[in-house]
Each structure stands twice: as C-alpha cells, then as structure tokens.
Design an enzyme around this catalytic site. Sequence first.
Site, PDB file in Angstrom:
ATOM      1  N   HIS A  88      -3.143  -2.176   3.573  1.00 23.50           N
ATOM      2  CA  HIS A  88      -2.899  -3.622   3.676  1.00 23.50           C
ATOM      3  C   HIS A  88      -3.238  -4.100   5.086  1.00 23.50           C
ATOM      4  O   HIS A  88      -3.077  -3.360   6.063  1.00 23.50           O
ATOM      5  CB  HIS A  88      -1.466  -4.000   3.288  1.00 23.50           C
ATOM      6  CG  HIS A  88      -0.383  -3.449   4.165  1.00 23.50           C
ATOM      7  ND1 HIS A  88       0.043  -4.081   5.310  1.00 23.50           N
ATOM      8  CD2 HIS A  88       0.369  -2.331   4.050  1.00 23.50           C
ATOM      9  CE1 HIS A  88       1.019  -3.376   5.852  1.00 23.50           C
ATOM     10  NE2 HIS A  88       1.233  -2.300   5.119  1.00 23.50           N
ATOM     11  N   ASP A  90      -2.104  -7.251   6.336  1.00 24.57           N
ATOM     12  CA  ASP A  90      -1.100  -8.137   6.919  1.00 24.57           C
ATOM     13  C   ASP A  90      -0.102  -7.315   7.724  1.00 24.57           C
ATOM     14  O   ASP A  90      -0.012  -6.090   7.563  1.00 24.57           O
ATOM     15  CB  ASP A  90      -0.392  -8.942   5.835  1.00 24.57           C
ATOM     16  CG  ASP A  90       0.449  -8.065   4.918  1.00 24.57           C
ATOM     17  OD1 ASP A  90      -0.117  -7.092   4.373  1.00 24.57           O
ATOM     18  OD2 ASP A  90       1.656  -8.348   4.725  1.00 24.57           O
ATOM     19  N   ASP A 121       0.829   0.253  11.170  1.00 27.39           N
ATOM     20  CA  ASP A 121       1.218  -0.259   9.852  1.00 27.39           C
ATOM     21  C   ASP A 121       0.595  -1.631   9.611  1.00 27.39           C
ATOM     22  O   ASP A 121       1.158  -2.640  10.005  1.00 27.39           O
ATOM     23  CB  ASP A 121       2.745  -0.335   9.791  1.00 27.39           C
ATOM     24  CG  ASP A 121       3.266  -0.772   8.446  1.00 27.39           C
ATOM     25  OD1 ASP A 121       2.521  -0.721   7.461  1.00 27.39           O
ATOM     26  OD2 ASP A 121       4.450  -1.179   8.382  1.00 27.39           O
ATOM     27  N   GLU A 152       1.535  -7.341   1.768  1.00 30.89           N
ATOM     28  CA  GLU A 152       2.456  -6.239   1.497  1.00 30.89           C
ATOM     29  C   GLU A 152       3.755  -6.390   2.265  1.00 30.89           C
ATOM     30  O   GLU A 152       4.848  -6.149   1.733  1.00 30.89           O
ATOM     31  CB  GLU A 152       1.790  -4.901   1.851  1.00 30.89           C
ATOM     32  CG  GLU A 152       2.534  -3.675   1.344  1.00 30.89           C
ATOM     33  CD  GLU A 152       3.651  -3.191   2.254  1.00 30.89           C
ATOM     34  OE1 GLU A 152       4.527  -2.440   1.791  1.00 30.89           O
ATOM     35  OE2 GLU A 152       3.659  -3.572   3.451  1.00 30.89           O
ATOM     36  N   GLU A 153       3.670  -6.804   3.519  1.00 31.83           N
ATOM     37  CA  GLU A 153       4.884  -6.918   4.335  1.00 31.83           C
ATOM     38  C   GLU A 153       5.788  -8.047   3.856  1.00 31.83           C
ATOM     39  O   GLU A 153       6.982  -8.066   4.169  1.00 31.83           O
ATOM     40  CB  GLU A 153       4.514  -7.136   5.802  1.00 31.83           C
ATOM     41  CG  GLU A 153       3.702  -6.014   6.434  1.00 31.83           C
ATOM     42  CD  GLU A 153       4.469  -4.715   6.597  1.00 31.83           C
ATOM     43  OE1 GLU A 153       5.589  -4.604   6.057  1.00 31.83           O
ATOM     44  OE2 GLU A 153       3.949  -3.795   7.248  1.00 31.83           O
ATOM     45  N   GLU A 157       4.018 -10.274  -3.574  1.00 27.91           N
ATOM     46  CA  GLU A 157       4.415 -11.106  -4.710  1.00 27.91           C
ATOM     47  C   GLU A 157       3.297 -11.283  -5.734  1.00 27.91           C
ATOM     48  O   GLU A 157       3.544 -11.301  -6.945  1.00 27.91           O
ATOM     49  CB  GLU A 157       4.892 -12.474  -4.212  1.00 27.91           C
ATOM     50  CG  GLU A 157       5.425 -13.372  -5.310  1.00 27.91           C
ATOM     51  CD  GLU A 157       6.027 -14.654  -4.783  1.00 27.91           C
ATOM     52  OE1 GLU A 157       6.252 -15.582  -5.581  1.00 27.91           O
ATOM     53  OE2 GLU A 157       6.282 -14.736  -3.557  1.00 27.91           O
ATOM     54  N   HIS A 418       7.407  -1.892  12.132  1.00 25.67           N
ATOM     55  CA  HIS A 418       8.302  -3.032  11.920  1.00 25.67           C
ATOM     56  C   HIS A 418       9.126  -3.378  13.158  1.00 25.67           C
ATOM     57  O   HIS A 418       9.781  -4.432  13.164  1.00 25.67           O
ATOM     58  CB  HIS A 418       9.251  -2.821  10.732  1.00 25.67           C
ATOM     59  CG  HIS A 418       8.574  -2.776   9.405  1.00 25.67           C
ATOM     60  ND1 HIS A 418       9.221  -3.087   8.225  1.00 25.67           N
ATOM     61  CD2 HIS A 418       7.316  -2.459   9.042  1.00 25.67           C
ATOM     62  CE1 HIS A 418       8.390  -2.955   7.216  1.00 25.67           C
ATOM     63  NE2 HIS A 418       7.215  -2.565   7.692  1.00 25.67           N
TER      64      HIS A 418
END
Length: 452
Positions: A88, A90, A121, A152-153, A157, A418
């Site tokens: 991903h 994002d 990440d 993804e983060e 959805e 994160h």
Amino acid sequence: MTEADLRDAVTRVLPGVTEDLIRLARIPGIAFAGFDHTPVERSAEAVADLLRGAGLPDVRIVREGGQPAVIGRRPAPPGAPTVLLYAHHDVQPVGDLSQWRTEPFEPTEIDGRLYGRGCADDKAGVLAHVAALRAFGDDLPVGVVVFVEGEEEFGSESLEDMLRTYRHEIAADVIVIADSGNWDIGVPALTTSLRGLVNVFVDVATLDHAVHSGMYGGAVPDALTSLCRLLATLHDDAGDVAIPGLVSTAASPLDYPIDRFRTESGILDGVDLIGTGRLVDRVWTKPTATVLGIDAPATGAAPNALVPTARAKVSVRLAPGDDPDKAFEAIKSYLEASGPWGAKVTVTLEQGGAPFVVHAEGPAYDAARAAFRTAWDGVDPVDIGVGGSIPFIATFQELFPAASVLVTGVEDPDSRAHGPNESLHLGEFARVCLAETLLLENVAKFVRPAAG
C-alpha cells in the site's frame, strides 16, 4: 537466471530503488478523513510510473469510491504461474511532530536506517516489488500482478469492492502481502497468523444536561467517572481481557525474551507487563482491549459541572480463529450490561476485521523459505504471529481459495511503524529485495499454475 545472476542484478538496481523510495516517501499520502487527499493522488501516480518503468505493460489507477489504487500486470509465460504482489502507498498521520528526530516527509539516513513516515510501512514494500521486477527486466519467469492500495491505513473501506470488481484481472496462484516484518535484524520470517479487529464507540449517559458539580456532586454520578469505571472492567487484576466469549489460542513455540520485548516496546522502567501466559500468546493469539481515545471536556476549558455524556473509542484485537461478528456481540452485551450506577451505555461498531491464520505448508511456502534462507546467508526463517490486523487478507482467501498467501514484509523490531521516528533498516531492505527476487524464481520452478 542463476542465483549469482540474480544477486548481481539486485545489487545493480538497489541504489536506484532506494532513491525512488526516498522520492515516494516525500509524498505525504494520508488517506484519513480531514486531510488533503491530493498527495494520495500524487502518490498513486508515482507508483504507476514506477511500475511502468519496471516493465509492466498494463498499468492502471483504479478506485471504487475510495482512494486510488494501482494495478500493474504482466502475463505469465506459457505454463508459468502468476504471482500477485500487494503493498500500500498510503501512510499514517505523523502525530506529535516534536517527537520526531527528523522531518517525517524528508527521508533521512542515519546509521544505516532511513527515517521518515512510510519508509517502512509500506512504501518499502512497494519498492521491494519494483526491485524484483527491475532485477528480472524482460526475463520475468512468472506472470505478475502488482496491486498497490491507497487507503490501507484508513481501514481499506473500498478494497473489497475493488477486489471483487477486478477479480479476474488479479487472479493469481501465489499472493505476497508485503506489509509485515521479520523476527529480528538478520532473522527472516513468514507471518502465519494475525489478530482480527473490532473497534467500537462506547457512549455513556447519566444526565440530560450538565449541572453544578458542587450542588449535585456526591449524589449524581457524572458520565465521565462512570465511563472510567466501565473501561476499568475491560481487564481483570492481572491485565487479561475480562470480556466473556472471546477466543484465545496458543502461538508458535518461539521464545520472546521479556528484556528484548521491553526494550522494543519502550515501556518505562518499573511499569509491569500485563496479562498472563507466554509472551508470544499475549501479543499474538490472545485478545486485547485498548482505549484509543475519550471525548470529554479539555482540562483547560472544563467547567465545574457534572458531565452528562462521555464517549470512548475502544479497540479489541481478536485471536486467530475468532469471528468478528460474534465478538462484537459479546463486547456489546458485556459493556451495555456493565454500566456503573445504572449509567446508560450504548455500544456501536466502528470497524471489524477477520483474523488470519494459515497452515504454511506446500510448494509456495517452500519456495519462500528457500528464498529467505539464501537472502539471509543461510539463516533459517521462522514462522511468527503478529498482533496487528490485516482484515482484507480474508477477502483474498475467499476470492482465491486455491492461492497460497504469503505474508512478508520489510519491518524489523525497531521500525516503529505508526509512531514517531518510523524507519527502515537499509541492510534488511536489501535482503528483502533479494528474497523477493529469488522467490519469483523459485515459484516459477516449483508452483504449478492454477489461477483463473
């Protein structure tokens, strides 16, 4: 191609791959609500350009009502299998800027680590795929589909709709999810289990309006105190989750030294760990309950009044084998029946996601382990669990039941995904790029095509 050829090819492309990682990580592609999503669009365009430059003839930016994803495809040679490579583009918000030692979106190398939001990440996952494609050039031994998601983060959805829409175009025999990590620097791993997720909002009400804390305090319970008492019941005295009806299982027989865990987690001296049982069980295969936030008056502006309503966001991680729908009902029933002093409690679901567990045996897993062993100079990979969640893997398993799902990644215990000071160990990144290249070669030799 021989192993020596592939090693030389990865060594040759790695400097350019690292520079492209730095350029991609400069784009602050945050898909969270309330942020400018223009950078997410720029990030998708940058990924599409990387895939085109890596030799994929069919590259498109797609969406199903959410943020842009990128699909790149190259057909398999006759008789060869197809591999889906997921990552991903994002990233998480940066959080408290004062806690960063470098600018989050200006990747900076310090002592062999590349610091910056998304460097690990998961933009390094994107570039690991690019490195393997560049290493092979026009001599790819397998068909490849690269699927790079853009939200993804923020919960993926629209991902399920996207996967269903493009199901036939992304069908594969082997699926590589490059969004996890390794056991340690110098020790590769396959992730064979992930916890599921149930996030809920907990609303507590005790009054229909705020009242004077001196005139009514002592007889009328305020909602914030009631909420605090309710949240305190999520754990027993040992720190185990006290919600009945949640599943617990046993993790793999790895030893996770407590001293190492304390160092990696950053827990303060004198603060005890919570829970009972083996450490790997506590962080991989038992449920957790975490209070992520509370809506209440800020201290600087709080009046001397009894608060009539309060809200908390609670995240419950589910053990592999649990069901998120059943777990939500257990959480809801427990909390709504536990309001202190008769406080009115309402629990609503924000997000749920299924856990993941795989019996990691067969040609694809053998191919991966052999690739890892070679890339890490003879070190055997280990099977690990991860306490985090990647709920969409269940959708991949549903749509492609014959495919082998390999969960890999670039992170190490000090990557701090994160959090502030996220970073990528560049030496491990080089090994990851070589391992993925070797994996594609091994899949071509040992996996029979069955996709479609």
